[in-house]
Design a protein around this motif. Structure first.
Motif, PDB file in Angstrom:
ATOM      1  N   LEU A 128       0.817  -1.208   0.000  1.00  0.00           N
ATOM      2  CA  LEU A 128       0.000   0.000   0.000  1.00  0.00           C
ATOM      3  C   LEU A 128       0.856   1.264   0.000  1.00  0.00           C
ATOM      4  CD1 LEU A 128      -2.776  -1.029   2.545  1.00  0.00           C
ATOM      5  CD2 LEU A 128      -2.984  -0.836   0.059  1.00  0.00           C
ATOM      6  N   ASN A 129       2.165   1.091  -0.025  1.00  0.00           N
ATOM      7  CA  ASN A 129       3.037   2.270  -0.069  1.00  0.00           C
ATOM      8  C   ASN A 129       4.261   2.009  -0.922  1.00  0.00           C
ATOM      9  OD1 ASN A 129       4.549   0.640   1.986  1.00  0.00           O
ATOM     10  ND2 ASN A 129       5.764   2.512   2.147  1.00  0.00           N
ATOM     11  N   SER A 130       4.773   3.094  -1.448  1.00  0.00           N
ATOM     12  CA  SER A 130       6.057   3.087  -2.122  1.00  0.00           C
ATOM     13  C   SER A 130       6.804   4.313  -1.607  1.00  0.00           C
ATOM     14  CB  SER A 130       5.866   3.137  -3.645  1.00  0.00           C
ATOM     15  OG  SER A 130       7.101   3.005  -4.311  1.00  0.00           O
ATOM     16  N   VAL A 131       7.949   4.618  -2.206  1.00  0.00           N
ATOM     17  CA  VAL A 131       8.723   5.790  -1.792  1.00  0.00           C
ATOM     18  C   VAL A 131       9.287   6.470  -3.037  1.00  0.00           C
ATOM     19  CG1 VAL A 131       9.352   4.881   0.475  1.00  0.00           C
ATOM     20  CG2 VAL A 131      10.824   4.428  -1.487  1.00  0.00           C
ATOM     21  N   SER A 132       9.641   7.729  -2.879  1.00  0.00           N
ATOM     22  CA  SER A 132      10.220   8.487  -3.984  1.00  0.00           C
ATOM     23  C   SER A 132      11.167   9.532  -3.427  1.00  0.00           C
ATOM     24  CB  SER A 132       9.113   9.174  -4.796  1.00  0.00           C
ATOM     25  OG  SER A 132       9.665  10.057  -5.747  1.00  0.00           O
ATOM     26  N   PHE A 133      12.135   9.959  -4.243  1.00  0.00           N
ATOM     27  CA  PHE A 133      12.969  11.091  -3.856  1.00  0.00           C
ATOM     28  C   PHE A 133      12.892  12.192  -4.916  1.00  0.00           C
ATOM     29  CE2 PHE A 133      16.160  11.321  -0.310  1.00  0.00           C
ATOM     30  CZ  PHE A 133      16.269  12.699  -0.306  1.00  0.00           C
ATOM     31  N   ASN A 134      11.832  12.162  -5.713  1.00  0.00           N
ATOM     32  CA  ASN A 134      11.587  13.220  -6.700  1.00  0.00           C
ATOM     33  C   ASN A 134      10.182  13.755  -6.473  1.00  0.00           C
ATOM     34  OD1 ASN A 134      10.964  14.824  -8.918  1.00  0.00           O
ATOM     35  ND2 ASN A 134      11.959  13.481 -10.384  1.00  0.00           N
ATOM     36  N   PRO A 135      10.035  15.021  -6.060  1.00  0.00           N
ATOM     37  CA  PRO A 135       8.705  15.561  -5.781  1.00  0.00           C
ATOM     38  C   PRO A 135       7.759  15.555  -6.971  1.00  0.00           C
ATOM     39  CG  PRO A 135      10.412  16.979  -4.863  1.00  0.00           C
ATOM     40  CD  PRO A 135      11.101  15.984  -5.740  1.00  0.00           C
ATOM     41  N   SER A 136       8.295  15.415  -8.183  1.00  0.00           N
ATOM     42  CA  SER A 136       7.453  15.376  -9.384  1.00  0.00           C
ATOM     43  C   SER A 136       7.169  13.954  -9.856  1.00  0.00           C
ATOM     44  CB  SER A 136       8.126  16.153 -10.528  1.00  0.00           C
ATOM     45  OG  SER A 136       8.289  17.512 -10.204  1.00  0.00           O
TER      46      SER A 136
END
Length: 368
Positions: free
Chosen positions: A254-262
């Protein structure tokens, strides 16, 4: 006469060759993203047309490869421009391997937004040895059912560590994070350490100057509580952010992660991310940093490299980079192209020396 003409022709070729060499800029940068590579192809074409500079993107898996090459070279280096930050910048600055006074040399540096706190790179003062050309921020990516539970009609969704633990308990086996020492996994540790610490400012200091066990004790106590409720009971973790996004798209997580706000709107536009995904901040502020451009002190094409940085900081280049169908990298100068980007309140990266320490301690505790 023929001999003279041959000599003139040879000298002309040598002159043209040397001129071309002076205007070629070897840009050592990460080559693992199709979006980044396409943007740099566009930039190369623009620089060739506008300024007669041939930008050569030398693709590396990790910029530490370029750093090692610079450190091993006493005289000139084939590297003219670097995409760098964090530990790699710290090493090069320590060894006096970078050209200084970049704000004075790069005219467009005056366009950098004044509200951005870019003057420290992972706790190390920039001191004019690099300039930012984009920004990054660690964000959670959540499925709609989680967002609905956490939302209070606030467009900027924030999930505190306490709320995250409650979600994990409500949805056992459905949440996770990338395995450290992957970049995103280590970033997860950093942001939790910041929010759980009673004195987060200590993370801005080198670990050798503080009581490490006291600073990190809340993080390990929290993860001890969290892990039993994670995917595969915390015995296994996604090997990367890309692997976790695949599990997220498949509905396993139910979750992932990112380091790019776009990244969320960009991937949704490309059909590579489930349409109900929403970005959230892990805590009241999100771990944020900048990616920088720097010029090796041993480069023989420093003037041309300065021109390239100036181009990258132009509104035209920053706007193109921010476009969701190009790269989606947030601009560091004022443009009108970042309206779809969700930027949360920011907290800084810990001092560069915390990275290896966090990774080593995590591996010792949870991967025996």
């Amino acid at each position: 006469m023929k001999v003279l003409l041959c000599w003139l022709s040879l000298l002309s070729c040598l002159f043209v060759s040397n001129l071309a060499a002076e205007e070629r800029v070897n840009f050592y940068a990460w080559g693992g993203s199709d979006a980044v590579n396409r943007y740099l192809e566009w930039a190369s074409a623009e620089l060739a047309e506008q300024q007669g500079i041939r930008l050569q993107h030398v693709k590396v898996a990790d910029i530490s490869e370029a750093v090692a090459l610079i450190l091993a070279t006493e005289d000139s280096t084939p590297i003219d421009l670097l995409w760098v930050n964090g530990e790699n910048f710290h090493i090069l600055k320590q060894q006096n391997k970078l050209l200084g006074d970049l704000p004075q040399k790069v005219a467009n540096s005056v366009l950098i937004r004044r509200d951005l706190q870019w003057q420290y790179d992972f706790g190390v003062a920039v001191d004019g040895y690099e300039l930012p050309w984009g920004m990054a921020q660690f964000q959670l990516v959540l499925a709609a059912e989680v967002c609905e539970e956490e939302s209070d009609d606030n467009a900027q969704l924030q999930v505190s560590p306490t709320a995250l633990l409650a979600l994990a308990q409500r949805y056992p086996g459905r949440l996770s994070y990338p395995k450290p020492p992957s970049f995103h996994g280590t970033s997860w540790l950093k942001t939790l350490a910041y929010h759980l610490s009673e004195q987060p400012q200590l993370l801005q200091q080198a670990p050798a100057t503080v009581e490490v066990e006291q600073v990190l004790a809340p993080l390990w106590a929290y993860l001890d509580q969290l892990h039993p409720y994670l995917w595969r009971a915390g015995d296994e973790f996604p090997t990367s952010a890309e692997r976790q996004r695949l599990l997220f798209n498949q509905g396993v997580l139910l979750n992932s992660v990112s380091f790019n706000p776009s990244e969320v709107p960009a991937l949704q536009q490309q059909g590579k991310l489930r349409p109900d995904a929403q970005a959230a901040s892990l805590g009241a502020a999100a771990l944020s940093n900048f990616h920088y451009l720097a010029i090796p002190a041993q480069s023989e094409r420093q003037q041309a490299a300065v021109k390239v940085i100036n181009f990258f900081l132009s509104p035209e280049a920053q706007s193109q980079k921010a476009a969701l169908d190009v790269w989606g990298d947030p601009p560091v100068v004022e443009t009108a192209d970042a309206a779809t980007t969700v930027i949360f309140p920011a907290h800084p990266e810990p001092h560069v020396a915390w990275t290896a320490l966090l990774e080593a301690q995590w591996l010792a505790r949870y991967q025996r």
